[in-house]
Design a protein around this motif. Structure first.
Motif, short mmCIF file in Angstrom:
data_model
loop_
_atom_site.label_atom_id
_atom_site.label_comp_id
_atom_site.label_asym_id
_atom_site.label_seq_id
_atom_site.Cartn_x
_atom_site.Cartn_y
_atom_site.Cartn_z
N SER A 175 -7.75 7.73 1.81
CA SER A 175 -7.95 6.98 0.56
C SER A 175 -8.31 7.97 -0.53
CB SER A 175 -9.09 5.96 0.74
OG SER A 175 -9.39 5.35 -0.49
N THR A 206 -4.30 5.03 0.82
CA THR A 206 -4.47 4.23 -0.39
C THR A 206 -4.72 5.15 -1.57
OG1 THR A 206 -5.56 2.51 0.93
CG2 THR A 206 -5.85 2.40 -1.45
N TRP A 246 1.99 2.82 2.57
CA TRP A 246 0.95 3.30 1.65
C TRP A 246 0.51 2.14 0.75
CZ3 TRP A 246 -1.37 7.99 1.73
CH2 TRP A 246 -2.23 8.28 0.68
N ASN A 247 -0.81 1.96 0.62
CA ASN A 247 -1.32 0.96 -0.31
C ASN A 247 -1.23 1.53 -1.72
OD1 ASN A 247 -2.10 -0.90 1.75
ND2 ASN A 247 -3.89 0.37 2.15
N SER A 250 -5.56 0.00 -5.14
CA SER A 250 -6.77 -0.60 -4.58
C SER A 250 -7.55 -1.18 -5.75
CB SER A 250 -7.60 0.45 -3.84
OG SER A 250 -8.82 -0.12 -3.38
N ARG A 294 1.29 -4.56 0.09
CA ARG A 294 0.62 -3.27 0.02
C ARG A 294 -0.44 -3.23 -1.08
NH1 ARG A 294 0.97 -1.87 4.80
NH2 ARG A 294 -0.34 -0.17 4.08
N SER A 296 -4.16 -3.68 -2.13
CA SER A 296 -5.43 -3.70 -1.41
C SER A 296 -6.56 -3.80 -2.43
CB SER A 296 -5.58 -2.46 -0.54
OG SER A 296 -5.63 -1.30 -1.34
#
Length: 570
Positions: A175, A206, A246-247, A250, A294, A296
Motif C-alpha cells: 500500500s 493499493t 491493484w486497488n 483508497s 478495485r 477500496s
C-alpha cells in the motif's frame, strides 16, 4: 414479526417488541430502575457517542423493531454486506497486518520493511516524506529540512528499487500512501516490478490516489481540483486495463477523522468523495463494473468502541446500496466496501505513552469486530516521534494477539444481532445518508469542498471535541485526569540528519549517468499529453523508464496545470 417495509411480502426480521417486552420494560423502570435512580443518580444526565448520538441506558428488541434481517443485514459475503464482505471472514484468513512505515532513505526503510516481515507482518505500507508527497526532489529548495523526516524520500525509480530490494513484488502486497503524484509512484512501482521480472498483472496492492480529502484535511495537493481529478481517473482507468489486481484508489476518511470529524462525518464525507470518483470514471466512459471492484477504502478506528464497530457495518451497508441503487452496479464485487483501517493517531498522548498500547488494542479490536480487511496499529511512541523498533514490534504483536489468542476471529461478525450495535449501525447510516443528500444538493463533493462546507463541518466537530476535553466532560487519561510527573521518554527514533545530503548526491549521480536526450523526449511527450486529453499514466511510465525524477515529472505537469492555492494561503 416486524412489519414488512420492503413491499416484497413477509420477510424474516428482528422480533418486534411484543406487548410482554414493552410491559416488562415499563414495570422494570417503575419497580426496579426508579428506586435505584433515586438513591444513586447516574454519572451524567446524557450519554452519547463521540458523534453525539445519544446512547440509551439499555437496548431491547424495541430498538431493532424496524430491521429486516435479509434486507438490512443478510449473511456475510452477501448483499448488503453488513456482516462482512467474505462468507467466512477471518475463519478463512486473518486480515492483512500492514504496518505503515517509512523514514530516511530508501535503504533505511527497506531494513524496517524486512524487520517487520520477519516479525510476521503480512503486507507493506509505505510512508513517503513531505517533498515526495508534493512532487519535489530532495534537492529542491522547498524540500529543505523535510527530506526523510515523516516518511521515506523517493526521488527516482532508483530509490524505489532500493526500497524494495530483496522483497519479491510478486509475492507481497504493498500500500502506498501517495495522492497528488500517485501516478508517478505507481509507475515507479511497476518499473521495479519489471526489473524483478514481475508482470503488471501480478502486482497486488493499493495506491491511495484520493486527492479530494487533501483539499479539506491534509493539504498535500499540487494541482487544482480539475486536473487532479483527471489524474485520479487516469489511474483508475489505467489500472482497470493493465493492473487487474491493484486497488486503483483508497478513498480515505482517515485523515478527515484525524482533522477532527466525527464517525458519522467520516462515513458521509468519504462516501461523498467516492461517489464523485465513480461519476468521474463513468463520464470517462468506463462501465461501473469494470473498475468498481478495485475501489477500496481507508478508515480511522477511534476510541469509542461501540460506535466504531457500528460505523464499519453502516459504511458497508450504505455503500452497497449506493452502488446498486444509484449506479446500477451488478457485479457483487462492485457492491463490497473493502477497507484498510488504521488506529487513531490523534488519540495517542505524549503523556504516559505506555497507555497508548491499551488505546491501540481497543481500537484494533473494534476494527476487527467491524470487519476490516487490513490493519495498521499505531506504535505507543508516535505522539513523540516516528516509531522505534521496539514500539512498532509491540504494535504488531497487538494485532497478532487479537488474531491468534482472543478468539474473536473464530466467528463472523460476533456482535451482529446486538440490540445496541444494530441500532447504532442504523442510526449512523441514516445520519451519513442525510449528509450525502445535503452534499448532493450542493452539486456534489467538489462543490461542497469549494464552498467550504466539509471543512466547516470538520472544524466545528474538532472544536466541540476540544471544548469537551477542556471542560473535562470527556476524560483523556493522563491528559486531563490521572496525571503524574514523568521522566522524559528514552529510546525515541531519530532520523539521520545526513539523509538529505545523501539524497542530493544520488540525484547528482543519476543526472550524470542517465541519457539526458531520452529524458527530455519523455518529458516533452508528457507535456503534450497533459495539454490534450490522453490518459497520462503511459507517458509518466515512459518518463520513469527514462529515469526522469519525480520532481521533473511533476514540474512538467505544473507547467500545464498550475498549482492550487487554498483560499487565504500565501
Amino acid at each position: 414479526m416486524a412489519e414488512d417495509q420492503s413491499g416484497e411480502g413477509e420477510k424474516v426480521g428482528f422480533p418486534a417488541p411484543d406487548t410482554d417486552v414493552v410491559a416488562a420494560r415499563q414495570q422494570w423502570e417503575e419497580q426496579v430502575l426508579g428506586p435505584v435512580l433515586k438513591r444513586y443518580p447516574e454519572r451524567q444526565a446524557r450519554f452519547a457517542t463521540m458523534s453525539g448520538l445519544a446512547l440509551d441506558r439499555v437496548y431491547t428488541p424495541e430498538h431493532t423493531a424496524g430491521l429486516l434481517y435479509l434486507r438490512d443485514l443478510g449473511f456475510p459475503g452477501q448483499y448488503p454486506f453488513t456482516r462482512g464482505v467474505q462468507p467466512t471472514m477471518y475463519r478463512g484468513r486473518h486480515w492483512t497486518m500492514r504496518q505503515y512505515a517509512g523514514y530516511g532513505s530508501a535503504e533505511e526503510t527497506n531494513r524496517r520493511f524486512r524487520y517487520l516481515l520477519e516479525q510476521g507482518q503480512t503486507g507493506l505500507s509505505v510512508a513517503f516524506d513531505l517533498p515526495t508527497q508534493v512532487g519535489y526532489d530532495s534537492d529542491h529548495p522547498m524540500a529543505e529540512g523535510e527530506v526523510g523526516r515523516v516518511g521515506v524520500a523517493i526521488d527516482s525509480v532508483e530509490d524505489m528499487d532500493a526500497l524494495f530490494a530483496g522483497i519479491p513484488l510478486g509475492r507481497v502486497s504493498t500500500s502506498m500512501t501517495i495522492n497528488a503524484p500517485a501516478a508517478v509512484l505507481l509507475a515507479m512501482y511497476q518499473v521495479v516490478g519489471e526489473r524483478q521480472g514481475v508482470e503488471p498483472t501480478r502486482l497486488q496492492g493499493t495506491v491511495q490516489n484520493d486527492i479530494l480529502k487533501e483539499y479539506v484535511a491534509r493539504g498535500t495537493y499540487i494541482f487544482p481540483p480539475g486536473p487532479s481529478l483527471r489524474l485520479v481517473t487516469d489511474v483508475i482507468e489505467y489500472c482497470s486495463r493493465h493492473l487487474p489486481d491493484w486497488n486503483s484508489i483508497s478513498i480515505s476518511g482517515y485523515h478527515m477523522r484525524e482533522a477532527g470529524c466525527t464517525a458519522v462525518q467520516e462515513i458521509a464525507f468519504t462516501l461523498a468523495n467516492a461517489i464523485c470518483y465513480v461519476e468521474s470514471a463513468r463520464e470517462r466512459g468506463l462501465e461501473v463494473d469494470s473498475f468498481a471492484p478495485r475501489l477500496s477504502f481507508f478508515f480511522n478506528c477511534h476510541i469509542d468502541f461501540l460506535e466504531e464497530v457500528a460505523k464499519f457495518r453502516a459504511a458497508r451497508r450504505l455503500w452497497a446500496r449506493i452502488m446498486k441503487e444509484r449506479f446500477g452496479a451488478k457485479d457483487p464485487r462492485s457492491l463490497m466496501l473493502r477497507f484498510h483501517t488504521q488506529t487513531a493517531g490523534c488519540s495517542l498522548t505524549a503523556q504516559q505513552p505506555e497507555n497508548n498500547v491499551v488505546r491501540v488494542a481497543l481500537q484494533a479490536l473494534a476494527a476487527v469486530l467491524g470487519g476490516t480487511q487490513s490493519l495498521h496499529t499505531n506504535s505507543m511512541d508516535e505522539a513523540l516521534a516516528l516509531p522505534s523498533e521496539k514500539a512498532v514490534r509491540i504494535a504488531l504483536r497487538t494485532q497478532q494477539i487479537i488474531a491468534y489468542e482472543s478468539g474473536v476471529a473464530s466467528t463472523v461478525d460476533p456482535l451482529g444481532g446486538s440490540y445496541c450495535i444494530e441500532s447504532l449501525t442504523t442510526r449512523i447510516e441514516e445520519a451519513a445518508e442525510d449528509y450525502i443528500r445535503r452534499i448532493d444538493d450542493m452539486g456534489g463533493a467538489v462543490k461542497a469542498i469549494e464552498g467550504g462546507f466539509i471543512q466547516k463541518e470538520i472544524h466545528e466537530a474538532a472544536y466541540r471535541y476540544q471544548m469537551e476535553v477542556e471542560r473535562r466532560e470527556r476524560i483523556v487519561v493522563g491528559v486531563n485526569a490521572f496525571q503524574e510527573e514523568e521522566e522524559p521518554p528514552a529510546g525515541l527514533l531519530e532520523v539521520d540528519p545526513g539523509v538529505a545530503e545523501r539524497q542530493r548526491a544520488k540525484l547528482e549521480r543519476l543526472r550524470r549517468e542517465r541519457d539526458e536526450d531520452a529524458c527530455h523526449r519523455a518529458l516533452d511527450d508528457l507535456e503534450r499529453a497533459a495539454r490534450g486529453t490522453a490518459n497520462l499514466v503511459p507517458p509518466v511510465l515512459e518518463a520513469v523508464r527514462a529515469r526522469c525524477t519525480l520532481g521533473e515529472i511533476c514540474d512538467t505537469l505544473r507547467r500545464v496545470f498550475g498549482e492550487y492555492r487554498a483560499p487565504g494561503e500565501i
